[in-house]
Write an enzyme that holds these catalytic residues in place. Structure first.
Site, PDB file in Angstrom:
ATOM      1  N   SER A  90       0.852  -1.191   0.000  1.00  0.00           N
ATOM      2  CA  SER A  90       0.000   0.000   0.000  1.00  0.00           C
ATOM      3  C   SER A  90       0.887   1.240   0.000  1.00  0.00           C
ATOM      4  O   SER A  90       1.629   1.460  -0.957  1.00  0.00           O
ATOM      5  CB  SER A  90      -0.955  -0.029   1.198  1.00  0.00           C
ATOM      6  OG  SER A  90      -1.852   1.071   1.147  1.00  0.00           O
ATOM      7  N   HIS A 131      -2.500  -1.113  -3.502  1.00  0.00           N
ATOM      8  CA  HIS A 131      -3.670  -0.254  -3.348  1.00  0.00           C
ATOM      9  C   HIS A 131      -3.585   0.925  -4.307  1.00  0.00           C
ATOM     10  O   HIS A 131      -2.623   1.705  -4.264  1.00  0.00           O
ATOM     11  CB  HIS A 131      -3.768   0.271  -1.919  1.00  0.00           C
ATOM     12  CG  HIS A 131      -4.179  -0.768  -0.923  1.00  0.00           C
ATOM     13  ND1 HIS A 131      -4.011  -0.614   0.438  1.00  0.00           N
ATOM     14  CD2 HIS A 131      -4.754  -1.985  -1.092  1.00  0.00           C
ATOM     15  CE1 HIS A 131      -4.474  -1.678   1.061  1.00  0.00           C
ATOM     16  NE2 HIS A 131      -4.926  -2.520   0.154  1.00  0.00           N
ATOM     17  N   ASP A 141      -4.569  -4.516   5.752  1.00  0.00           N
ATOM     18  CA  ASP A 141      -4.961  -5.363   4.628  1.00  0.00           C
ATOM     19  C   ASP A 141      -3.814  -6.320   4.334  1.00  0.00           C
ATOM     20  O   ASP A 141      -2.640  -5.939   4.357  1.00  0.00           O
ATOM     21  CB  ASP A 141      -5.265  -4.505   3.397  1.00  0.00           C
ATOM     22  CG  ASP A 141      -5.920  -5.300   2.277  1.00  0.00           C
ATOM     23  OD1 ASP A 141      -6.479  -6.379   2.557  1.00  0.00           O
ATOM     24  OD2 ASP A 141      -5.865  -4.846   1.120  1.00  0.00           O
TER      25      ASP A 141
END
Length: 352
Positions: A11, A38, A130
């Site tokens: 991310s 992401h 995540d």
């Protein structure tokens, strides 16, 4: 026959980390690599070009049902979950997980189901958590788990979450990780010792694939309990999943949250509601001012006095709302590399 696959999630600052990592892999690297970074739904999708230029392997956005080839880097396209099936790739417009699509957990779960102990799951730099639930799925199916050394990660939250919840096989810096990749890619995977939570993993995989049905929901309902909270996306009831290793939630529409991502989403929702309230107060005050100043009402002293009082009251209320909004933007992480953080300056910054 060697059939390792590598699944990587990143991310915040992930593009830099991924570029460094793939730049260290040789041109004859034998395994396919799948990456979920992401990105925003309207991203121009330049990551494959960046990664292709960074190293000797070809990176691309795959097409739905595309066959898997060794030595390729497959990058999840914007606004699509990338899922791995045996020998092919599926792209899905399934529900957001942890407020994002593409999300890391769906990729990891699908790979764990399709390839079991042949999977190497990797969590790199990023905010929140995540990838942790997905890495648990990889571990459950006998796969190998790898996490970037938090001290090297620009955003250490994702690596630290993975280390806190998963018995990780390897925690290393990117240079060591590339050497590990080469060694694992040329080594036959071992058979799994055990497989836990199979039905839950498979149901969650179908949700991400967009083929979730009532039978699946009723089964999922039996694996969870109502938690008294509502989904911040669709406002339906949230259920807490029976997974004692990590607090996770699903709603009936399939939206998934870890506890930290849910907290961040609630903060975003609060900011949206406060902004809407400020806008409503501004409109009300603007209309009241127009009425008060209109020539037709100049002679109605009682009305203009009432409208002036109303405007003053709205000014006080709007000042209070402004103060609440400022307080939201002033929230900071108690630990810059920890889990809790201000929603807009934290998770949103990960949407590269």
């Amino acid at each position: 026959m060697k059939e390792r696959i590598f699944v990587i999630g990143a991310s915040l600052s992930g593009i830099n980390a991924l570029s460094r990592l793939v730049g260290l892999l040789p041109a004859n690297f034998p395994s396919p690599v799948f990456i979920t970074q992401h990105v925003g739904a309207h991203s121009p999708g330049l990551l494959p070009q960046i990664l292709s230029n960074a190293g000797r392997l070809t990176a691309l956005h795959p097409k739905d049902t595309e066959g898997i080839e060794p030595g390729r880097i497959y990058v999840a396209p914007p606004d699509r979950h990338m899922l791995v099936q045996r020998g092919r790739i599926r792209l899905s417009h399934g529900p957001h997980e942890n407020h994002t699509r593409p999300a890391i957990d769906p990729l990891f779960r699908s790979a764990a189901i399709a390839y079991g102990p042949a999977v190497v799951g990797v969590v790199l730099t990023g905010q929140l958590d995540d990838g942790t639930a997905g890495l648990l799925a990889v571990k459950d199916r006998g796969g190998t788990t790898v996490v970037q050394e938090p001290s090297e990660a620009t955003a250490a939250s994702m690596p630290r979450s993975a280390l806190a919840h998963v018995q990780v096989d390897h925690c290393c810096k990117l240079a060591e990780m590339a050497e590990l990749f080469i060694r694992l890619a040329n080594d036959d995977p071992q058979p799994p010792e055990q497989a836990n939570l199979d039905e839950l993993i498979e149901i969650e995989n179908r949700i991400a694939e967009g083929i979730f049905d009532l039978q699946d929901w009723w089964k999922l309902e039996g694996m969870s309990v109502p938690c008294g909270l509502n989904c911040p996306v669709c406002k339906s009831a949230l259920y807490e999943l029976h997974d004692k290793r990590m607090m996770r939630f699903r709603c009936r529409a399939g939206h998934a949250f870890s506890a930290e991502s849910l907290l961040a989403e609630q903060a975003d929702s609060r900011e949206t509601q406060l902004s809407a309230l400020f806008g409503s107060l501004t409109e009300e005050a603007t209309l009241a001012k127009r009425l008060r100043d209109a020539p037709v009402y100049k002679e109605r002293v009682d009305l203009t006095r009432s409208l002036s009082g109303k405007i003053q009251g709205i000014e006080r209320e709007s000042a209070q709302v402004c103060e609440w909004l400022r307080a939201l933007t002033d929230l900071v992480e108690p630990d810059p590399d920890g889990g809790l953080y201000t929603s807009e300056s934290g998770f949103r910054a990960g949407q590269l």
